[in-house]
Design an enzyme around this catalytic site. Structure first.
Site, PDB file in Angstrom:
ATOM      1  N   ASP A   1     -29.013   6.709  -1.701  1.00 19.85           N
ATOM      2  CA  ASP A   1     -29.966   7.819  -1.793  1.00 19.85           C
ATOM      3  C   ASP A   1     -29.333   8.584  -0.364  1.00 19.85           C
ATOM      4  O   ASP A   1     -29.581   9.798  -0.458  1.00 19.85           O
ATOM      5  CB  ASP A   1     -31.246   7.666  -1.571  1.00 19.85           C
ATOM      6  CG  ASP A   1     -32.156   7.273  -2.632  1.00 19.85           C
ATOM      7  OD1 ASP A   1     -31.549   7.516  -3.769  1.00 19.85           O
ATOM      8  OD2 ASP A   1     -33.359   6.514  -2.980  1.00 19.85           O
TER       9      ASP A   1
ATOM     10  N   ASP B   1     -30.640   0.998  -3.029  1.00 21.45           N
ATOM     11  CA  ASP B   1     -31.189   2.138  -3.420  1.00 21.45           C
ATOM     12  C   ASP B   1     -31.371   3.107  -2.237  1.00 21.45           C
ATOM     13  O   ASP B   1     -30.733   4.433  -2.269  1.00 21.45           O
ATOM     14  CB  ASP B   1     -32.545   1.888  -3.951  1.00 21.45           C
ATOM     15  CG  ASP B   1     -33.280   2.971  -4.443  1.00 21.45           C
ATOM     16  OD1 ASP B   1     -32.513   3.996  -5.238  1.00 21.45           O
ATOM     17  OD2 ASP B   1     -34.346   3.381  -4.111  1.00 21.45           O
TER      18      ASP B   1
ATOM     19  N   ASP C   1     -34.556   3.471 -11.625  1.00 20.17           N
ATOM     20  CA  ASP C   1     -34.421   2.324 -11.130  1.00 20.17           C
ATOM     21  C   ASP C   1     -35.505   1.544 -10.591  1.00 20.17           C
ATOM     22  O   ASP C   1     -35.551  -0.005 -10.925  1.00 20.17           O
ATOM     23  CB  ASP C   1     -33.035   2.367 -10.108  1.00 20.17           C
ATOM     24  CG  ASP C   1     -33.444   3.172  -8.831  1.00 20.17           C
ATOM     25  OD1 ASP C   1     -34.559   3.428  -8.608  1.00 20.17           O
ATOM     26  OD2 ASP C   1     -32.351   3.255  -8.044  1.00 20.17           O
TER      27      ASP C   1
ATOM     28  N   ASP D   1     -32.898   7.643  -9.995  1.00 16.11           N
ATOM     29  CA  ASP D   1     -33.625   7.293  -8.856  1.00 16.11           C
ATOM     30  C   ASP D   1     -34.960   6.865  -9.374  1.00 16.11           C
ATOM     31  O   ASP D   1     -35.479   5.767  -8.604  1.00 16.11           O
ATOM     32  CB  ASP D   1     -33.455   8.216  -7.690  1.00 16.11           C
ATOM     33  CG  ASP D   1     -33.930   7.496  -6.482  1.00 16.11           C
ATOM     34  OD1 ASP D   1     -33.331   6.591  -5.880  1.00 16.11           O
ATOM     35  OD2 ASP D   1     -34.978   7.914  -6.163  1.00 16.11           O
TER      36      ASP D   1
END
Length: 218
Positions: free
Chosen positions: A90, A86, A68, A65
């Site tokens: 998440d 994203d 990226d 995470d």
């Protein structure tokens, strides 16, 4: 609460890996998806009470995470689509981890897990709802300029949530106690975000309306 302090420390550490990934033509979206799939592996591992293996999957998910977004910025490929992917994955990851502990011990963890997930919905919805309105008013992002959209601060953010997940894995017998305590902190975040977000947006609306009122009076 701690994200603004942790992020500047992590970014330089990730840079060599980001440069290597860029040379290998790896994309930020690929990292997002792979990291999410790794994170989901924690759920069956938790269900079978393989706490340390699950912890490894959680940590790897968070590393991906961080990579990226850093890769997207380094390669100048940051986009709304990537930001959407994203944050969506998440939030799915955040919800999946308590579920794994519920599977491991439904009798002991089910109610605490449900309470925690309910407060996750509250923090997530207040966070994303304000981000939509902030985009409409083009509000500045002074603390997170590199993010795809506005981050409304709170007592419980990403850093605190991951610390909670680590504590869950290290002391799974205390899941319920930890979950209730964090749910209470999430409730404080929800209240402060609703209060702060509402009044911030009211001020923005007043600013937009005031020139119109002056013109009308003239």
């Amino acid at each position: 609460m701690l994200d603004r302090f942790i992020t500047p420390i992590i970014k330089p550490v990730l840079l060599p890996v980001v440069m290597l990934l860029h040379k290998r033509k790896v994309t930020a979206d690929q990292l997002t998806v792979v990291g999410f799939l790794i994170g989901l592996l924690a759920v069956p591992l938790l269900a079978f009470e393989l706490w340390y293996a699950a912890l490894a999957a959680i940590v790897l998910n968070r590393i991906f995470d961080g990579l990226d977004g850093a890769l997207a910025r380094y390669s100048k490929q940051s986009s709304s689509a990537g930001g959407f992917l994203d944050i969506t994955l998440d939030f799915l990851f955040y919800a999946a981890i308590p579920l794994g502990f519920v599977f491991a011990n439904p009798e002991q963890n089910a109610i605490a897990g449900a309470v925690l997930l309910a407060t996750f919905i509250g923090t997530g919805s207040s966070f994303l709802a304000f981000a939509i309105a902030a985009e409409k008013f083009k509000l500045d992002k002074p603390q997170f300029k590199y993010k795809s959209f506005y981050y409304l601060n709170g007592l419980t953010e990403g850093t605190e949530t991951i610390a909670l997940f680590v504590a869950f894995c290290l002391w799974p017998q205390h899941f319920a106690l930890l979950a209730y305590g964090f749910a209470f902190a999430c409730a404080i975040t929800i209240v402060t975000r609703i209060h702060g977000g509402y009044h911030t947006l009211k001020q923005q609306e007043a600013i937009l309306q005031s020139p119109q009122e002056v013109t009308h009076d003239q």
